[in-house]
Design an enzyme around this catalytic site. Structure first.
Site, PDB file in Angstrom:
ATOM      1  N   LYS A 205       0.840  -1.198   0.000  1.00 47.72           N
ATOM      2  CA  LYS A 205       0.000   0.000   0.000  1.00 47.72           C
ATOM      3  C   LYS A 205       0.880   1.255   0.000  1.00 47.72           C
ATOM      4  O   LYS A 205       0.679   2.160  -0.774  1.00 47.72           O
ATOM      5  CB  LYS A 205      -0.913  -0.041   1.230  1.00 47.72           C
ATOM      6  N   GLU A 211      10.695  -4.715   4.268  1.00 52.15           N
ATOM      7  CA  GLU A 211      10.756  -6.110   3.826  1.00 52.15           C
ATOM      8  C   GLU A 211      10.410  -6.223   2.346  1.00 52.15           C
ATOM      9  O   GLU A 211      11.101  -6.884   1.570  1.00 52.15           O
ATOM     10  CB  GLU A 211       9.775  -6.971   4.641  1.00 52.15           C
ATOM     11  N   GLY A 265      -4.576  -2.119   5.294  1.00 51.18           N
ATOM     12  CA  GLY A 265      -3.815  -3.247   4.750  1.00 51.18           C
ATOM     13  C   GLY A 265      -4.474  -4.586   5.039  1.00 51.18           C
ATOM     14  O   GLY A 265      -4.620  -5.438   4.161  1.00 51.18           O
ATOM     15  N   ARG A 266      -4.917  -4.776   6.262  1.00 45.76           N
ATOM     16  CA  ARG A 266      -5.481  -6.078   6.657  1.00 45.76           C
ATOM     17  C   ARG A 266      -6.906  -6.287   6.139  1.00 45.76           C
ATOM     18  O   ARG A 266      -7.500  -7.331   6.384  1.00 45.76           O
ATOM     19  CB  ARG A 266      -5.401  -6.242   8.172  1.00 45.76           C
ATOM     20  N   GLU A 351      -3.947  -6.911  15.086  1.00 46.19           N
ATOM     21  CA  GLU A 351      -3.493  -5.585  14.664  1.00 46.19           C
ATOM     22  C   GLU A 351      -4.656  -4.593  14.777  1.00 46.19           C
ATOM     23  O   GLU A 351      -4.456  -3.420  15.060  1.00 46.19           O
ATOM     24  CB  GLU A 351      -2.951  -5.628  13.228  1.00 46.19           C
ATOM     25  N   HIS A 382      -3.289 -33.703  17.501  1.00 46.39           N
ATOM     26  CA  HIS A 382      -2.128 -34.529  17.828  1.00 46.39           C
ATOM     27  C   HIS A 382      -0.958 -33.704  18.332  1.00 46.39           C
ATOM     28  O   HIS A 382       0.166 -34.187  18.349  1.00 46.39           O
ATOM     29  CB  HIS A 382      -1.728 -35.369  16.608  1.00 46.39           C
ATOM     30  N   LYS A 510       9.920  -0.663  13.848  1.00 47.89           N
ATOM     31  CA  LYS A 510      10.398  -0.327  12.502  1.00 47.89           C
ATOM     32  C   LYS A 510      11.473   0.751  12.580  1.00 47.89           C
ATOM     33  O   LYS A 510      12.502   0.674  11.929  1.00 47.89           O
ATOM     34  CB  LYS A 510       9.247   0.239  11.653  1.00 47.89           C
TER      35      LYS A 510
HETATM   36  O1  F6P Z   1       3.562  -3.176   9.762  1.00 50.04           O
HETATM   37  C1  F6P Z   1       2.210  -3.275   9.668  1.00 50.04           C
HETATM   38  C2  F6P Z   1       1.703  -2.903   8.340  1.00 50.04           C
HETATM   39  O2  F6P Z   1       1.613  -1.532   8.276  1.00 50.04           O
HETATM   40  C3  F6P Z   1       0.367  -3.584   8.070  1.00 50.04           C
HETATM   41  O3  F6P Z   1      -0.694  -2.893   8.609  1.00 50.04           O
HETATM   42  C4  F6P Z   1       0.359  -3.696   6.597  1.00 50.04           C
HETATM   43  O4  F6P Z   1      -0.573  -4.639   6.170  1.00 50.04           O
HETATM   44  C5  F6P Z   1       1.787  -4.090   6.345  1.00 50.04           C
HETATM   45  O5  F6P Z   1       2.531  -3.337   7.274  1.00 50.04           O
HETATM   46  C6  F6P Z   1       2.299  -3.867   4.949  1.00 50.04           C
HETATM   47  O6  F6P Z   1       2.216  -2.537   4.566  1.00 50.04           O
HETATM   48  P1  F6P Z   1       2.344  -2.114   3.041  1.00 50.04           P
HETATM   49  O7  F6P Z   1       1.230  -2.740   2.285  1.00 50.04           O
HETATM   50  O8  F6P Z   1       2.277  -0.618   3.047  1.00 50.04           O
HETATM   51  O9  F6P Z   1       3.676  -2.595   2.536  1.00 50.04           O
END
Ligand code: F6P
Length: 547
Positions: A205, A211, A265-266, A351, A382, A510
């Site tokens: 987003k 990452e 995002g979620r 979250e 199990h 972060k």
């Molecule tokens: O670190 C949490 C977060 O902000 C989530 O809410 C989000 O889904 C994820 O990082 C990824 O964010 P982006 O889509 O901006 O890379």
């Protein structure tokens, strides 16, 4: 807006009910009322929700329903649908329901509705183009592998859904998901990937996530090395609100898809963040997923609380967390293909509602979100079910159960069904010592052996579960299930009086990470500020230097 749940008249009433039921075993509630299933289960939007094994009765249920009214759940729901900026700390509307609307509807207003439909069509046309080979790599070879690079909401939704809907992915390119920063997953994928037929989708987003950008740059470098810089335009697609960053990355204008700041995002699987899923399952199945989500939206929007599945799931969760003192929920799907659902729900619930201040910024005096965890049912049986049956910790359980096999092996699915129902009953009824003794006597064990074994074999029972059953794990059902949990989370957030749509708690780590990267890379040049961390970095550097 009305006060949150703990400041309503229903809260102390619920405490009284918890005390009243405290001394009663759930099996006793069944003995008193064999009609519990009829009274404490509901069907709606294609799902059956059986909460008769929860430790509650109709009086508790009525009080929970009154609580929903007292906290103004209806007004809050309408404010969300109207597009009010209910995510107050970020000043944003929350309109994931607009993403599932049908053509002709105006959820979020005319402009949002139009943009959603336009973007949906662009994304689905792209997905179909990739599936058919019309959109191909730089050498003209069709894509047979799609690698989604994203994390959190830009990974978990599509990854969970591609696995869940494997049945619908025949003849589609294989979709893989890369999220962690260590690069291991990407390395595994690139090891045997043919660059000519590999498409990368950078899903972010913000397009600023460490990452995702790190993995995307690694993938880009790999592709450039194999096919040259010009290939980047053809082999990368992206989804973001950040057009400048997509420009800088070199994504082809027709391979870029839009997001909006009113989609968290979620909650974004329904948007172009679902493009990898659309490639995997195709246009029609993706539209069915949206239709299933929309069906649950309509159910949540129009059904009275006492029959409203998401509201009831949320309210029963409140009962368990705040009155039964059960701080965790184990999510246990009896379908292997829902194996990533617990991880998906972890982000959705934890979250969203892992907060400890009210909307006004005051500390809450009550528990909020439960810890969500889980594993497909038989695997769990199990491993950790021992603790759930006989341990000192108790958890609430959500059991998810399809009637039909997802792989046309009904004989085996029937075993999964029997396992699920058996566990639901065992968790509820337990096995009291009299029954244990009777079994052992029947097996003709000597009295001293019976004496010694009995306490070990007693199952206390009264472990509350909600069983969510459905005909089959198809796209529409998955859509219904996800929307069910989304509105559950919304309901709970309203009762607790918190903001379910921000996530400030992920920022601190972060920031610290950014500060530490130079120290990790060059411990002597840029020592870490904290002595303990500096020592750890030194030790890791020493090990790193070893052959
Ligand atoms: O670190 C949490 C977060 O902000 C989530 O809410 C989000 O889904 C994820 O990082 C990824 O964010 P982006 O889509 O901006 O890379």
């Amino acid at each position: 807006m009305p006060a949150p749940g703990p400041r309503t008249a229903q809260w102390p009433e619920l405490t009284t009910h918890a005390t009243r039921l405290g001394a009663v075993a759930t099996r006793e509630l069944f003995t008193r009322d064999p009609g519990r299933f009829e009274r404490l289960s509901r069907q709606g939007a294609g799902l059956l929700m059986d909460f008769s094994r929860q430790h509650l009765d109709e009086t508790v249920l009525a009080t929970l329903v009154a609580l929903a009214d007292a906290v103004g759940l209806r007004e809050h729901r309408e404010a969300m649908w109207r597009g009010e900026k209910i995510n107050s700390t970020e000043g944003r509307a929350v309109l994931h329901v607009a993403l599932r609307q049908r053509p002709g509807a105006l959820i979020g207003g005319a402009q949002i509705a139009r943009e959603v439909l336009e973007e949906r069509e662009r994304m689905l046309a792209f997905a179909e183009g990739v599936r058919s080979g019309r959109i191909a790599g730089s050498s003209g070879k069709a894509f047979n592998r799609v690698v989604n690079i994203g994390i959190g909401g830009s990974d978990l939704g599509p990854a969970m859904a591609v696995r869940a809907l494997r049945r619908y992915t025949l003849d589609a390119p294989r979709c893989e998901f890369v999220s962690n920063v260590d690069g291991n997953r990407l390395a595994d994928i690139l090891q045997d990937a043919d660059p000519r037929s590999t498409l990368f989708i950078v899903s972010s987003k913000t397009f600023t996530t460490l990452e995702t950008l790190t993995n995307a740059r690694t993938a880009r470098a790999w592709l450039r090395e194999k096919l040259g810089e010009e290939a980047v335009r053809e082999h990368f697609a992206a989804v973001s609100v950040n057009h400048r960053a997509m420009d800088e990355f070199g994504v082809h204008p027709q391979h870029r898809f839009k997001m909006w700041d009113w989609v968290g995002g979620r909650y974004s699987l329904w948007s172009s963040i679902g493009v990898a899923l659309a490639i995997a399952i195709g246009r029609e199945a993706f539209l069915q997923l949206l239709a299933g989500g929309h069906e649950m939206d309509e159910h949540f929007r129009t059904t009275a609380w006492q029959d409203n599945l998401p509201a009831l799931l949320g309210l029963i969760g409140i009962w368990n967390i705040n009155f039964q003192m059960l701080p965790t929920v184990a999510v246990l799907p009896y379908d292997e293909r829902l194996g990533r659902l617990p991880a998906y729900l972890q982000q959705l619930e934890m979250e969203s509602n892992g907060k400890s201040v009210t909307l006004e910024g005051r500390p809450v005096q009550w528990q909020t979100a439960a810890v969500i965890w889980g594993e497909p049912g038989n695997n769990a049986q199990h491993s950790f079910f021992q603790l759930l049956h006989q341990g000192t910790q108790r958890a609430a359980l959500d059991l998810l159960l399809p009637a039909k096999s997802s792989c046309d092996n009904q004989g085996q699915q029937d075993l999964a069904i029997a396992s699920c129902l058996a566990q639901a009953e065992a968790f509820m009824a337990g096995l009291p010592s009299a029954a244990v003794r009777a079994d052992l006597e029947q097996a003709q064990l000597p009295p001293e052996r019976i004496e010694a074994l009995t306490p070990h074999k007693v199952h206390p029972g009264s472990r509350p579960s909600t069983l969510i059953a459905f005909p089959r794990l198809d796209p529409a059902t998955l859509g219904r299930l996800i929307a069910l949990y989304e509105h559950k989370v919304f309901t709970q957030g309203v009762v607790w009086g918190i903001n379910s749509f921000d996530q400030w708690g992920v920022e601190l780590g972060k920031k610290l990470c950014e500060q530490l990267v130079p120290s990790v890379r060059d411990p002597d040049g840029t020592p870490a500020a904290s002595p303990g961390v500096a020592r750890l970095i030194a030790q890791l550097a020493e090990w790193r230097a070893q052959p």
